[in-house]
Design a protein around this motif. Structure first.
Motif, PDB file in Angstrom:
ATOM      1  N   LEU A  19       0.814  -1.218   0.000  1.00  0.00           N
ATOM      2  CA  LEU A  19       0.000   0.000   0.000  1.00  0.00           C
ATOM      3  C   LEU A  19       0.852   1.274   0.000  1.00  0.00           C
ATOM      4  N   PHE A  20       1.852   1.326   0.847  1.00  0.00           N
ATOM      5  CA  PHE A  20       2.608   2.559   1.038  1.00  0.00           C
ATOM      6  C   PHE A  20       3.928   2.599   0.278  1.00  0.00           C
ATOM      7  N   GLY A  21       4.538   1.463   0.038  1.00  0.00           N
ATOM      8  CA  GLY A  21       5.850   1.439  -0.603  1.00  0.00           C
ATOM      9  C   GLY A  21       6.958   1.618   0.420  1.00  0.00           C
ATOM     10  N   THR A  22       8.127   1.118   0.060  1.00  0.00           N
ATOM     11  CA  THR A  22       9.242   1.149   1.007  1.00  0.00           C
ATOM     12  C   THR A  22       9.774   2.560   1.218  1.00  0.00           C
ATOM     13  N   LYS A  23       9.728   3.403   0.183  1.00  0.00           N
ATOM     14  CA  LYS A  23      10.238   4.768   0.320  1.00  0.00           C
ATOM     15  C   LYS A  23       9.425   5.566   1.336  1.00  0.00           C
ATOM     16  N   LYS A  24       8.126   5.464   1.230  1.00  0.00           N
ATOM     17  CA  LYS A  24       7.264   6.210   2.146  1.00  0.00           C
ATOM     18  C   LYS A  24       7.388   5.664   3.571  1.00  0.00           C
ATOM     19  N   LEU A  25       7.491   4.351   3.705  1.00  0.00           N
ATOM     20  CA  LEU A  25       7.660   3.768   5.044  1.00  0.00           C
ATOM     21  C   LEU A  25       8.985   4.185   5.664  1.00  0.00           C
ATOM     22  N   GLY A  29       9.396   6.260   9.098  1.00  0.00           N
ATOM     23  CA  GLY A  29      10.281   5.797  10.171  1.00  0.00           C
ATOM     24  C   GLY A  29      11.292   6.848  10.583  1.00  0.00           C
ATOM     25  N   THR A  30      11.845   7.554   9.595  1.00  0.00           N
ATOM     26  CA  THR A  30      12.809   8.611   9.878  1.00  0.00           C
ATOM     27  C   THR A  30      12.146   9.749  10.649  1.00  0.00           C
ATOM     28  N   ASP A  31      10.963  10.143  10.208  1.00  0.00           N
ATOM     29  CA  ASP A  31      10.240  11.216  10.898  1.00  0.00           C
ATOM     30  C   ASP A  31       9.878  10.820  12.323  1.00  0.00           C
ATOM     31  N   LEU A  32       9.438   9.592  12.498  1.00  0.00           N
ATOM     32  CA  LEU A  32       9.070   9.114  13.824  1.00  0.00           C
ATOM     33  C   LEU A  32      10.295   9.057  14.735  1.00  0.00           C
ATOM     34  N   GLY A  34      13.028  10.877  14.482  1.00  0.00           N
ATOM     35  CA  GLY A  34      13.410  12.251  14.807  1.00  0.00           C
ATOM     36  C   GLY A  34      12.510  12.858  15.863  1.00  0.00           C
ATOM     37  N   ALA A  35      11.227  12.542  15.777  1.00  0.00           N
ATOM     38  CA  ALA A  35      10.280  13.067  16.773  1.00  0.00           C
ATOM     39  C   ALA A  35      10.577  12.495  18.156  1.00  0.00           C
ATOM     40  N   ILE A  36      10.870  11.221  18.210  1.00  0.00           N
ATOM     41  CA  ILE A  36      11.185  10.588  19.500  1.00  0.00           C
ATOM     42  C   ILE A  36      12.480  11.164  20.071  1.00  0.00           C
ATOM     43  N   LYS A  37      13.476  11.361  19.195  1.00  0.00           N
ATOM     44  CA  LYS A  37      14.747  11.925  19.637  1.00  0.00           C
ATOM     45  C   LYS A  37      14.547  13.337  20.181  1.00  0.00           C
ATOM     46  N   GLY A  38      13.746  14.131  19.491  1.00  0.00           N
ATOM     47  CA  GLY A  38      13.459  15.483  19.960  1.00  0.00           C
ATOM     48  C   GLY A  38      12.712  15.491  21.278  1.00  0.00           C
TER      49      GLY A  38
END
Length: 69
Positions: A19-25, A29-32, A34-38
């Motif tokens: 459904l989403f493709g590996t690029k979007k996933l 994951g990168t955004d998530l 970064g949010a957790i790190k912040g």
């Protein structure tokens, strides 16, 4: 009538990838991450400022003079 087994998880993972493709996933994951790190950094900074607020001005002056030497 139990929980989710390994095969059900594999099927769900394949459907999500299709459904989403590996690029979007990967981007999600990168955004998530970064949010957790912040969030962790903000909590750590908040704890440090709370500890500084608890200290008296005299003890802070003493710590500053010790670090200058």
């Amino acid at each position: 009538m139990g929980g989710i087994g390994i095969w059900q998880l594999v099927i769900i993972a394949v459907i999500v990838i299709l459904l989403f493709g590996t690029k979007k996933l990967r981007g999600i994951g990168t955004d998530l991450g970064g949010a957790i790190k912040g969030f962790k950094k903000a909590v750590k900074d908040d704890n440090n400022t709370t500890e500084l607020d608890k200290k008296s001005p005299e003890s802070l002056k003493a710590e500053k003079s010790e670090t200058k030497d």
